[in-house]
Every structure is written in structure tokens, then in C-alpha cells.
Design an enzyme around this catalytic site. Structure first.
Site, PDB file in Angstrom:
ATOM      1  N   SER A   1      -4.512   4.304  39.297  1.00  0.00           N
ATOM      2  CA  SER A   1      -4.306   5.737  39.501  1.00  0.00           C
ATOM      3  C   SER A   1      -5.036   6.609  38.485  1.00  0.00           C
ATOM      4  CB  SER A   1      -2.787   5.975  39.468  1.00  0.00           C
ATOM      5  OG  SER A   1      -2.483   7.260  39.843  1.00  0.00           O
TER       6      SER A   1
ATOM      7  N   ASP B   1     -19.358   6.382  36.414  1.00  0.00           N
ATOM      8  CA  ASP B   1     -20.308   7.200  37.177  1.00  0.00           C
ATOM      9  C   ASP B   1     -21.226   8.021  36.278  1.00  0.00           C
ATOM     10  OD1 ASP B   1     -19.416   6.240  39.518  1.00  0.00           O
ATOM     11  OD2 ASP B   1     -18.813   8.163  40.379  1.00  0.00           O
TER      12      ASP B   1
ATOM     13  N   LYS C   1      -5.951   2.363  43.341  1.00  0.00           N
ATOM     14  CA  LYS C   1      -5.089   3.393  43.934  1.00  0.00           C
ATOM     15  C   LYS C   1      -5.840   4.719  43.905  1.00  0.00           C
ATOM     16  CE  LYS C   1      -0.985   6.009  43.699  1.00  0.00           C
ATOM     17  NZ  LYS C   1      -0.402   6.913  42.756  1.00  0.00           N
TER      18      LYS C   1
END
Lengths: 379, 405
Positions: free
Chosen positions: A286, A297, A311
Site C-alpha cells: 500500500s 520510477d 496493493k
């Protein structure tokens, strides 16, 4: 006067007639299965051996509707669960003070015992294997469920069956106390250059303040290890705030709602000037995955460990009054580059499986950090 | 004269008007009454109702995926039944309901296994029914079913698993089981058949020509008729005592158990009292059966449940037999199945039952008169092996029965 009461009576009668015609039509056509539901309510009320109030049937209906969504994260929160969730968000709850290692599916090992906690006073030790909680075999439940079973109202009791070495089974009865878990813990490691080791246990309302305090007191370091292993997540805002310290300026996460509306959280960032290693495992979930995915990224650091939980949906908690609530999945999130990690998880840049009792994952991170720190100084 | 006629018409008109007015008044009063009741329920449950409406509103406006109203109402109905907190009460959607009725009416195809009641976490095969597809395929007692058609059984409920094994006659199901003795997983592909097995089996006990052995493995709607058949076959052999084996009998139809009791308790006596939530009690007596009047020993264990406990309890209370074995399961409640429209149904616990001495055995079970455990590693053969190699409980039953014959 008489005219007013006449109007009142007539409108009451007209309303009743209209209401009854609607009711009759609903029952006759079984509109949306509502007619059936009414029959069911009458059957349960009239025939079931156990007495049941209309109120608890309505609560049951509300819970049933949420279950019908078949979403593991959406939940109708009764008084007990709602209170517990709020405590978790605030970072305080009744517990016994155990830190569990859930890296292996088939066992639940005590990784640490908080000093001064009920578990320490009762004599639970690091390395103990927990085999049952309140008589429920650990093998039959997930690590997260096990952790939930340990928590509960302050003053209530939890019983643990524990194996130590090859000895017999030991039974402990522990009284839960208020455990104030620090969201952020840190220390300085030397490789031999000083590097900061920062562990975020969970993302709560305290994370930002604790991180800022820690950061401001930090001496000059040559690298940072951010440990997000077994971090189940928590508050989305806290993860974004934490992103300020580890990410460059720009988006951290995009939320996508049901109507396609997008909401992007950005940070000013740019605080980190040294190499970063992020440790993850399958307990990284999460909000912790949001931060880890953003690091990956933006190439702000290397992700080390095993594939994360996966999640990629966000829940909103609604207060329904009367100490009940609704936790509902309202959005999914995408990483800065638009990746959806739901049910997939984040693949680490450097895959390292934990084995043995020494922390080989951390050792690998420190080794990689050392290589970079040195190449930094050669430049 | 025309005046009179006119008056007459007036009289007729006002009569009709009165009737119409009466109907209208009743209708209006009824409407007001219904509206009032509904308003009363709404006002007294304002909080709960408001919360439910909020949940509906939030799901419709904010939930990530679109949801149909019918899906929500069906969920609400499941939740209403769950609010009872009773494991035996369930809402059955049209598909589940159909399966349930097919099963009751014996119309389903299956593979012919009985699952154990003892282990709720795992699907343990208690026994494959004799000559059933499962038996012929080689399934054994104690096998743990871990996959059904490649679905991991730990992710589904036991009810769901049972439903997955059932299906149309002639279709196939693939089971993966773990066999402790072989310490490995085995895979079986089995073709479903309509399972029709006798629920009652009787014979003269191997090695004892004066003892009749009767095993009832469940109570189906025609079990008492099967029992009539077995009794009429055994009677000419002049048994002096009867062993009634109710071990692993999980119950079933109440009426079948009540009628079966006729052979084992004095004529015309009540077998069981069914008590509903209002305290209304209904006496159930057997349908024309003759008390056998022979010494009886009843074998029971922790998997003797429900209808089988009714029969055991009646025999205990009238002291017409001795109960031997271990404490029974303790299911003293009765379910009724109601059909709703559009094919859905609901199974509700509607009553509890009391034994003839008015004792409630729910969650308590029945203590046997003589407590005997099985020996370590011993299994129960029903009917017993011809070799005379009997389990501990059966041995004790013979010993006790001999003292009474």
C-alpha cells in the site's frame, strides 16, 4: 383552524394511499428484489429461533452489501473494528510489544521484543516461534491476520503458544497495553563512511513530524538505506510527505477515481543528495509501495529485496456516526510513470531473498552503497 | 306513483354508495395503518436505517467499480440472515437454492463421499460410500481434499466445496488429495453418478447368530421404510438383542428419525418435542410401528448428530437401550427451508428440540451410559468385518448386550 386540520388529514390520507400503491407495486413486481427482501425480513423476524432486532438486521444488510462488492479491502466497520482502525491510523493501540518476522509463509518468528512491553516482562524472547494465538493455529492464518489478533483494547488479554528451540510448547498470557509505535526509527551505520539507516514501520499521522525531526538531527552522511520491509502502509498523505525526503520534484502518485478523474500528488523534493537504497519484501504494501514505486520510477535509488505485496487501490474511511464506519475502495493508484501495481507488486531492481538469521538483504544494500559512495568520491 | 319509483331509485343508489364508501374507508384506514407502521419502524430504527442508506449512497457514488442495485440487495439479504449469528441459517441465492432442493429430492449427481464433521479447516474424507464412483476410483478414508477442479479448497467454504463436487450425472470432476499414508498428493478424475445408497443396513452379527446389527448412516425421507424392510428380514432369524449403530450418522430428516424410533420405544410415546421461538411445542410420535421389545445397545460417537441424536435421546430417556461410545455432537436445533420468489431461498433455524424428558442437548451432546473410545489407529467398519475383527466400541456393545439377553 378547522380548515387547516382538514387539509392535514386529507394530505395524510393522500400520502398514505400513494405510499401504499408504491409499496404494492414494489412487492408485486419485486423491483430490484426489494419485495423479496421485505419478505425475508418478515421471515427472519417471525420465524428464526434467535430473537433479532430490526436494527441489527439493518446493520447486517449494510454489511452484506459491502461484502457483495467482493473487494477484500472494503469493509463495514462495526464499533469495535472502527475504533481499532482509528487507533491504528493514529499510531496508538493496545498491543503486547512484539515485532514479528513474516518473511516465511509457514512460520511466525519473533523478530524483536519492545523493551518494557508486556511481552518482554512475560519472558517472550527474540527467535521464539509463535504457533498459536488465542488457540488459533498460526499455520491457518496470514501474517497480517496474526498481527491483527495481537492487537486489541488496552487491558484485554491475548494468549500465545510459543516454541523455543527444541523445547516444549510454552504458553504465555499477556495483557495488552498502550503501545506507542514509532513510525520512524533510524541509526547511523558505517561502511566505514557514515550512512543513515531509516526504517519506516507504518505510515501514520506521526510519520511526517518524526521524519522531519530525524532528518534535521542527521549528521552528514554518504548514503541512505530506507527500510520499508513489513511496512503495511497506512496513510497515503504520510507516504507522499515522506516522498519529500527521497524523491526529486514532481509527481509521487496518481489517483484514478471511478469516473476517470485523476488526482496527482506532487512533492517539492530534492532534499536527498546521496545514493539511496530501499529495502522491500512481500510485507511492503500500500502506502509503502507508493513510495517504493516512486523511487523506482524516478530512479532516485535502487529497490532491493523481494517482490512487494501488490496493493494498488486506495480506501477512504467514512464516519457513519454511532461509532461505525465504512472503509471503501474509492480509487486505484498509478506510479509516477503510470504503472498499475495492483496484484502485481513491485519487482526489485536487485532481487535478494532473506536467508538465515543475519540480515543479508541489508548487507547487500550496504555493499552496493559502498560501491557507489566510493565511485562518488573518485569522481 | 312515479314519485315512489324515484324514491326507490334514490334508496338503491344510497345503498350502493354506502357500500362503496365503506370499502373506501377500510382501504384508507388500511393505508394509513400500513404507512403508520412503516413510519414507526423507520423512526425507531432511524440511526440504523440512516447508516444503511449512507452505505448505499457511498457505494453508488464513490466505490471504484460500478455495482448493480440487485447485487447490493442480494448482498443485503445475505447480511440480514448473517445478522442472526447462527451458522446453520443461510440465505441461498437462486443457484444455491436449486442445488439444495435437488439434493433433498435426491436428484443430484455426485461422487459418493462422506466428509468428516470433526475438522472444520480441512476437507477430510470420512469414507467413500461403497461402490460409489469415489470408491471405485480409489479414494480412501482420511484423504484430505486439497484441490477440486484446480481450485484450492483452503480458499473456499466447505459448503462451496461440496457443491463443486456435485453436478450433473455423467460430468467429471478432478480431485487432488493428500494421503498421509503415502505422504504425497494423488489426483483422481471421477465421473459423477446419481448416488442412491441404502441408508439402513442390517445383518445378524458375524459370529453371533442371536444378535441383530443395524446401521443407519443418515436419515433420508425413506429411511424409516428401509428400516421396515431390514426389520422384516431380520425378524424371522429370531434375534435376542439388537445393536443399533448410529456412529457417524449426521442426521437428516426429522420425520424419518421419529418414525424409526417406533421400533425402539414403547408404543404411542412421544419421541421429541419441537419448540418454536414463541414457546409453542409440538409433540412428535411414531407412525404405527411395533416396539420390538428386545434388549438394545446403541453405538454413538462425536459424529452422531441431529436426527440421530433425537433417536439416541429417546432410547436413553425411556431406558429401552444402553448408549455406548463417546459423547454425541450436540445439535439440538431444527432448520426450515423457505422458498422466496425468483428461486432464492433461506434456511433458518426455527426451533429447538427437547428429548422426551425435556432435556435440551444443543451444544451439549448426549453422554453415553458406557464410555468407550476407539483404540489407537482403530477404524470403524459399518457393517462389521466378517472376520470378527471388531473395534473396541462394538466389542463393548456385544459384552453389555449379552448381560441383558
Amino acid at each position: 383552524m378547522r380548515k387547516a386540520s382538514k387539509v392535514l388529514i386529507i394530505s395524510l390520507v393522500v400520502f398514505s394511499l400513494a405510499f401504499n400503491s408504491i409499496l404494492a407495486v414494489v412487492l408485486y413486481t419485486d423491483y430490484l428484489h426489494l419485495g423479496q427482501m421485505l419478505k425475508l425480513v418478515l421471515l427472519v423476524k417471525g420465524k428464526a429461533l434467535k430473537p433479532v432486532t430490526i436494527g441489527s438486521m439493518l446493520d447486517g444488510a449494510a454489511g452484506g452489501m459491502v461484502q457483495a462488492l467482493q473487494d477484500p479491502y472494503s469493509e463495514y466497520l462495526t464499533t469495535e473494528n472502527f475504533g481499532r482502525l482509528q487507533e491504528q491510523m493514529e499510531g496508538i493501540f493496545g498491543g503486547v510489544g512484539l515485532i514479528l518476522d513474516a518473511s516465511k509463509a509457514e512460520e511466525l518468528k519473533v523478530q524483536g521484543v519492545l523493551s518494557g512491553s508486556p511481552a518482554e516482562r512475560a519472558g517472550v524472547q527474540k527467535g521464539d516461534l509463535i504457533v498459536a494465538i488465542n488457540g488459533k493455529a498460526v499455520a491457518d492464518i496470514t501474517a497480517m491476520e496474526a498481527a491483527d489478533l495481537m492487537k486489541g483494547p488496552v487491558g484485554s488479554e491475548v494468549s500465545l503458544s510459543v516454541l523455543r528451540g527444541k523445547g516444549a510448547r510454552r504458553e504465555f498470557k499477556l495483557k495488552r497495553e498502550l503501545i506507542n509505535i514509532k513510525s520512524v526509527e533510524g541509526k547511523i551505520l558505517r561502511i566505514p563512511e557514515p550512512v543513515a539507516y531509516i526504517k519506516i514501520n507504518a505510515f501514520s499521522d506521526h510519520t511526517a513530524a518524526e521524519l522531519s525531526e530525524y532528518w534535521n538531527g542527521l549528521p552528514e552522511v554518504k548514503g541512505v538505506v530506507l527500510d520499508l520491509r513489513d511496512d503495511p502502509g497506512g496513510s497515503l498523505e504520510a507516504a507522499v510527505e515522506a516522498g519529500n525526503y527521497f524523491l526529486p520534484r514532481g509527481p509521487v502518485v496518481h489517483l484514478v477515481y471511478r469516473d476517470g478523474k485523476r488526482e496527482t500528488y506532487e512533492v517539492r523534493g530534492g532534499k536527498l543528495k546521496v545514493p539511496l537504497m530501499v529495502l522491500v519484501n512481500k510485507g511492503t504494501a500500500s502506502a509503502a509501495e507508493i513510495l517504493a514505486a516512486a523511487v523506482q520510477d524516478t530512479a532516485s535509488g535502487l529497490i532491493i529485496g523481494t517482490r512487494t505485496y501488490g496493493k494498488g487501490v486506495v480506501q477512504t474511511i467514512y464516519d457513519l456516526g454511532g461509532n461505525t464506519g465504512l472503509k471503501l475502495t474509492t480509487a486505484k493508484y498509478l506510479s509516477p510513470l503510470g504503472k498499475d501495481i495492483n496484484q502485481v507488486g513491485i519487482r526489485p531492481d536487485v532481487a535478494v531473498e532473506k536467508h538465515g538469521d543475519t540480515d543479508n538483504v541489508l548487507a547487500e544494500a550496504l555493499k552496493l552503497l559502498a560501491e557507489r559512495v566510493n565511485s562518488f568520491s573518485f569522481r | 306513483m312515479p314519485g315512489l319509483y324515484l324514491t326507490g331509485r334514490c334508496f338503491l343508489l344510497s345503498e350502493r354508495k354506502k357500500v362503496l364508501l365503506g370499502i373506501l374507508t377500510v382501504f384508507v384506514l388500511f393505508s394509513v395503518l400500513v404507512t403508520g407502521t412503516v413510519a414507526g419502524v423507520i423512526i425507531s430504527n432511524y440511526d440504523h436505517l440512516g447508516r444503511m442508506m449512507k452505505v448505499i449512497g457511498l457505494i453508488k457514488s464513490d466505490y471504484l467499480e460500478p455495482v448493480t442495485p440487485t447485487q447490493l440487495i442480494d448482498g443485503a439479504m445475505k447480511g440480514i440472515v448473517e445478522s442472526l449469528g447462527d451458522q446453520y441459517s443461510v440465505y441461498l441465492d437462486p443457484k444455491e437454492s436449486k442445488q439444495m432442493f435437488d439434493q433433498i429430492e435426491g436428484r443430484f449427481g455426485g461422487i459418493g463421499i462422506v466428509l468428516s464433521l470433526k475438522d472444520e479447516k480441512h476437507l477430510v474424507v470420512l469414507k467413500p460410500l461403497r461402490n460409489s464412483p469415489a470408491d471405485r476410483a480409489g479414494l480412501k478414508s482420511g484423504d484430505i481434499i486439497i484441490k477440486i477442479d484446480n481450485v484450492d479448497t483452503s480458499t473456499i467454504t466447505q459448503d462451496k466445496a461440496v457443491n463443486m463436487m456435485r453436478g450433473k450425472e455423467g460430468t467429471q470432476v478432478t480431485l487432488t488429495v493428500y494421503r498421509e499414508a503415502a505422504k504425497k498428493n494423488l489426483t483422481f478424475t471421477i465421473t459423477r453418478e446419481v448416488i442412491s445408497v441404502p441408508t439402513v443396513e442390517g445383518e445378524m452379527l458375524p459370529g453371533s447368530s442371536d444378535i441383530a446389527y443395524i446401521n443407519i448412516n443418515q436419515f433420508a425421507s425413506d429411511t424409516d421404510k428401509e428400516l421396515d424392510q431390514v426389520v422384516s428380514e431380520l425378524k424371522p432369524k429370531h434375534p435376542k438383542g439388537v445393536i443399533l449403530d448410529l456412529r457417524y450418522d449426521h442426521g437428516g430428516e426429522l420425520n424419518a428419525a421419529v418414525n424409526s424410533a417406533g421400533y425402539f420405544i414403547p408404543n404411542g410415546q412421544p419421541v421429541v418435542y419441537i419448540v418454536d421461538k414463541y414457546g409453542n411445542s409440538e409433540v412428535h410420535k411414531p407412525d404405527k410401528k411395533e416396539y420390538l421389545g428386545l434388549p438394545v445397545v446403541v453405538l454413538v460417537n462425536e459424529e452422531t448428530a441431529s436426527a440421530a441424536e433425537i433417536l439416541s435421546g429417546a432410547i436413553r430417556d425411556y431406558k429401552t437401550g444402553t448408549l455406548i461410545g463417546t459423547k454425541t455432537f450436540g445439535k439440538g436445533i431444527v432448520q426450515t427451508i423457505y422458498q422466496l420468489d425468483s428461486g432464492a431461498g433461506v434456511k433458518l433455524t426455527t426451533a429447538k428440540y427437547l428429548t422426551p424428558n425435556k432435556s435440551d442437548i444443543n451444544l451439549k451432546g448426549i453422554e453415553p451410559d458406557v464410555k468407550v473410545e476407539l483404540g489407537k489407529g482403530q477404524t470403524v467398519a459399518q457393517p462389521p468385518e466378517d472376520t470378527g475383527d471388531f473395534d473396541n466400541q462394538l466389542k463393548k456393545a456385544i459384552e453389555v448386550l449379552r448381560t441383558k439377553m
